[in-house]
Design a protein around this motif. Structure first.
Motif, PDB file in Angstrom:
ATOM      1  N   ASP A  23       0.618  -1.147   0.060  1.00 35.54           N
ATOM      2  CA  ASP A  23      -0.169  -0.365   0.187  1.00 35.54           C
ATOM      3  C   ASP A  23       0.794   1.150   0.238  1.00 35.54           C
ATOM      4  OD1 ASP A  23      -2.572  -1.213   1.950  1.00 35.54           O
ATOM      5  OD2 ASP A  23      -2.658  -1.489   0.171  1.00 35.54           O
ATOM      6  N   GLN A  24       1.829   1.593   0.604  1.00 32.51           N
ATOM      7  CA  GLN A  24       2.921   2.730   1.266  1.00 32.51           C
ATOM      8  C   GLN A  24       4.276   2.362   0.207  1.00 32.51           C
ATOM      9  OE1 GLN A  24       1.575   5.349   2.598  1.00 32.51           O
ATOM     10  NE2 GLN A  24       3.536   6.298   1.744  1.00 32.51           N
ATOM     11  N   LEU A  25       4.127   3.346  -1.077  1.00 34.08           N
ATOM     12  CA  LEU A  25       4.988   3.275  -2.200  1.00 34.08           C
ATOM     13  C   LEU A  25       6.346   3.985  -1.265  1.00 34.08           C
ATOM     14  CD1 LEU A  25       3.482   3.995  -4.810  1.00 34.08           C
ATOM     15  CD2 LEU A  25       4.330   1.899  -4.009  1.00 34.08           C
ATOM     16  N   GLN A  26       7.131   3.918  -1.751  1.00 31.75           N
ATOM     17  CA  GLN A  26       9.280   4.074  -1.547  1.00 31.75           C
ATOM     18  C   GLN A  26       9.513   4.348  -2.271  1.00 31.75           C
ATOM     19  OE1 GLN A  26      10.922   1.652   1.409  1.00 31.75           O
ATOM     20  NE2 GLN A  26       9.490   0.740   2.474  1.00 31.75           N
ATOM     21  N   PHE A  27      10.057   5.972  -2.489  1.00 33.95           N
ATOM     22  CA  PHE A  27      10.934   6.665  -3.389  1.00 33.95           C
ATOM     23  C   PHE A  27      12.726   5.486  -4.332  1.00 33.95           C
ATOM     24  CE2 PHE A  27      14.006   8.397  -5.563  1.00 33.95           C
ATOM     25  CZ  PHE A  27      12.571   9.050  -6.875  1.00 33.95           C
ATOM     26  N   ASN A  28      12.757   5.228  -3.087  1.00 32.51           N
ATOM     27  CA  ASN A  28      13.811   3.899  -3.812  1.00 32.51           C
ATOM     28  C   ASN A  28      13.643   2.957  -3.872  1.00 32.51           C
ATOM     29  OD1 ASN A  28      15.692   6.232  -3.232  1.00 32.51           O
ATOM     30  ND2 ASN A  28      15.941   5.376  -1.273  1.00 32.51           N
ATOM     31  N   ARG A  29      12.832   1.925  -3.247  1.00 26.33           N
ATOM     32  CA  ARG A  29      12.288   0.487  -3.560  1.00 26.33           C
ATOM     33  C   ARG A  29      11.252   0.167  -5.144  1.00 26.33           C
ATOM     34  NH1 ARG A  29       7.539  -1.547   0.208  1.00 26.33           N
ATOM     35  NH2 ARG A  29       6.936  -0.232  -1.128  1.00 26.33           N
ATOM     36  N   PRO A  33      13.545   3.214  -9.749  1.00 30.00           N
ATOM     37  CA  PRO A  33      13.523   2.058 -11.076  1.00 30.00           C
ATOM     38  C   PRO A  33      13.385   2.580 -12.172  1.00 30.00           C
ATOM     39  CG  PRO A  33      13.437   1.322  -8.852  1.00 30.00           C
ATOM     40  CD  PRO A  33      13.027   2.496  -8.314  1.00 30.00           C
ATOM     41  N   ILE A  34      11.880   3.264 -11.907  1.00 33.01           N
ATOM     42  CA  ILE A  34      11.016   4.176 -12.687  1.00 33.01           C
ATOM     43  C   ILE A  34      11.956   5.095 -13.223  1.00 33.01           C
ATOM     44  CG2 ILE A  34       8.634   4.435 -13.738  1.00 33.01           C
ATOM     45  CD1 ILE A  34       7.481   2.987 -11.048  1.00 33.01           C
ATOM     46  N   LEU A  35      12.163   5.629 -12.361  1.00 32.43           N
ATOM     47  CA  LEU A  35      12.823   7.687 -13.616  1.00 32.43           C
ATOM     48  C   LEU A  35      13.733   7.009 -13.538  1.00 32.43           C
ATOM     49  CD1 LEU A  35      11.387   9.499 -10.147  1.00 32.43           C
ATOM     50  CD2 LEU A  35       9.877   9.238 -12.509  1.00 32.43           C
ATOM     51  N   LYS A 124      16.622   9.847   0.436  1.00 34.47           N
ATOM     52  CA  LYS A 124      17.515   9.599  -0.281  1.00 34.47           C
ATOM     53  C   LYS A 124      18.597   8.184  -1.116  1.00 34.47           C
ATOM     54  CE  LYS A 124      19.715  12.272   3.727  1.00 34.47           C
ATOM     55  NZ  LYS A 124      20.326  12.319   4.587  1.00 34.47           N
ATOM     56  N   HIS A 125      19.114   8.423  -2.170  1.00 31.88           N
ATOM     57  CA  HIS A 125      20.202   7.345  -2.432  1.00 31.88           C
ATOM     58  C   HIS A 125      20.196   5.834  -1.069  1.00 31.88           C
ATOM     59  CE1 HIS A 125      22.461   4.462  -4.700  1.00 31.88           C
ATOM     60  NE2 HIS A 125      21.663   4.510  -5.736  1.00 31.88           N
ATOM     61  N   TRP A 126      19.822   5.269  -1.587  1.00 26.64           N
ATOM     62  CA  TRP A 126      19.678   3.702  -0.711  1.00 26.64           C
ATOM     63  C   TRP A 126      21.519   3.692   0.429  1.00 26.64           C
ATOM     64  CZ3 TRP A 126      22.961  -0.058  -1.140  1.00 26.64           C
ATOM     65  CH2 TRP A 126      24.123  -0.182  -2.786  1.00 26.64           C
ATOM     66  N   LEU A 128      22.936   6.375   0.839  1.00 28.42           N
ATOM     67  CA  LEU A 128      23.453   6.903   1.895  1.00 28.42           C
ATOM     68  C   LEU A 128      22.238   7.223   2.971  1.00 28.42           C
ATOM     69  CD1 LEU A 128      23.300  10.044  -0.802  1.00 28.42           C
ATOM     70  CD2 LEU A 128      25.258   9.060   0.476  1.00 28.42           C
ATOM     71  N   GLU A 129      21.292   6.298   3.568  1.00 30.21           N
ATOM     72  CA  GLU A 129      20.314   6.545   3.680  1.00 30.21           C
ATOM     73  C   GLU A 129      20.837   5.510   5.144  1.00 30.21           C
ATOM     74  OE1 GLU A 129      17.357   7.093   4.174  1.00 30.21           O
ATOM     75  OE2 GLU A 129      17.213   8.338   2.506  1.00 30.21           O
ATOM     76  N   PRO A 130      20.516   5.540   6.438  1.00 30.56           N
ATOM     77  CA  PRO A 130      20.939   4.033   7.506  1.00 30.56           C
ATOM     78  C   PRO A 130      20.175   3.103   7.179  1.00 30.56           C
ATOM     79  CG  PRO A 130      19.512   5.782   8.420  1.00 30.56           C
ATOM     80  CD  PRO A 130      19.747   6.258   6.920  1.00 30.56           C
ATOM     81  N   ILE A 131      21.018   2.195   7.524  1.00 34.52           N
ATOM     82  CA  ILE A 131      21.151   0.601   8.000  1.00 34.52           C
ATOM     83  C   ILE A 131      19.952   0.548   8.316  1.00 34.52           C
ATOM     84  CG2 ILE A 131      21.474  -1.537   7.790  1.00 34.52           C
ATOM     85  CD1 ILE A 131      24.665  -0.914   7.528  1.00 34.52           C
TER      86      ILE A 131
END
Length: 131
Positions: A23-29, A33-35, A124-126, A128-131
Motif C-alpha cells: 500500500d505505501q510506496l517507497q521512493f527508493n524501492r 527504478p522507474i524514473l 536519499k539514495h539507498w 546514503l540511508e542508515p541501515i
C-alpha cells in the motif's frame, strides 16, 4: 508449541509491517527504478544532457516552483506537472516523448500516480540511508 506461536507472530508481523505492505510506496524501492529507466537520461544528474532545466533525481529540485507550476504537488497528482506530462495524450507534451526508447508501462504510470497521491516523498539514495 512455543515455536509455532513465535512463527505465527512473525508471519503476522511481516504481513502488517509497512515495509512488507504494497500500500505505501517507497521512493527508493518503487519510484527511483522507474524514473531511472525512463526519465533520468534527460532529467537526471548530467547537466549537459538535462532538458527543460528539470532534475527528477533530487527531491528538492523536483519540488521547486517552475514558470508553469510545480513539478510535484504532494498529494495532488492532477496539479503536478509530472503527472500532467505523463498522462498527456498530446505528442508535444507527453513524457517520455513518443520517440524515446524507453516508454512507461501502464503499471508504471499507475505507480507514479499512487506515489504522487501518497505525497511524492523522496528518499536519499539507498547508499546514503542508515541501515
Amino acid at each position: 508449541m512455543l515455536r509455532v506461536a513465535l512463527s505465527l507472530v512473525a508471519v503476522c508481523w511481516c504481513l502488517t509491517s509497512p515495509s512488507w505492505s504494497d500500500d505505501q510506496l517507497q521512493f527508493n524501492r518503487d519510484i527511483r527504478p522507474i524514473l531511472s529507466a525512463a526519465c533520468y537520461r534527460c532529467h537526471g544528474f548530467d547537466a549537459k544532457a538535462r532538458q527543460a532545466d528539470l532534475r527528477l533525481d533530487v527531491g528538492d529540485e523536483a519540488m521547486n516552483e517552475r514558470d508553469s507550476g510545480k513539478t510535484i504537488v504532494p498529494g495532488k497528482p492532477d496539479e503536478s506537472l509530472l503527472w500532467q506530462r505523463i498522462a498527456s495524450s498530446d505528442p508535444d507534451e507527453v513524457m517520455p516523448p513518443p520517440d524515446a526508447i524507453r516508454q512507461l508501462t501502464e503499471q508504471e504510470r499507475d505507480t507514479l500516480r499512487r506515489w504522487l497521491q501518497q505525497g511524492g516523498a523522496y528518499q536519499k539514495h539507498w547508499a546514503l540511508e542508515p541501515i
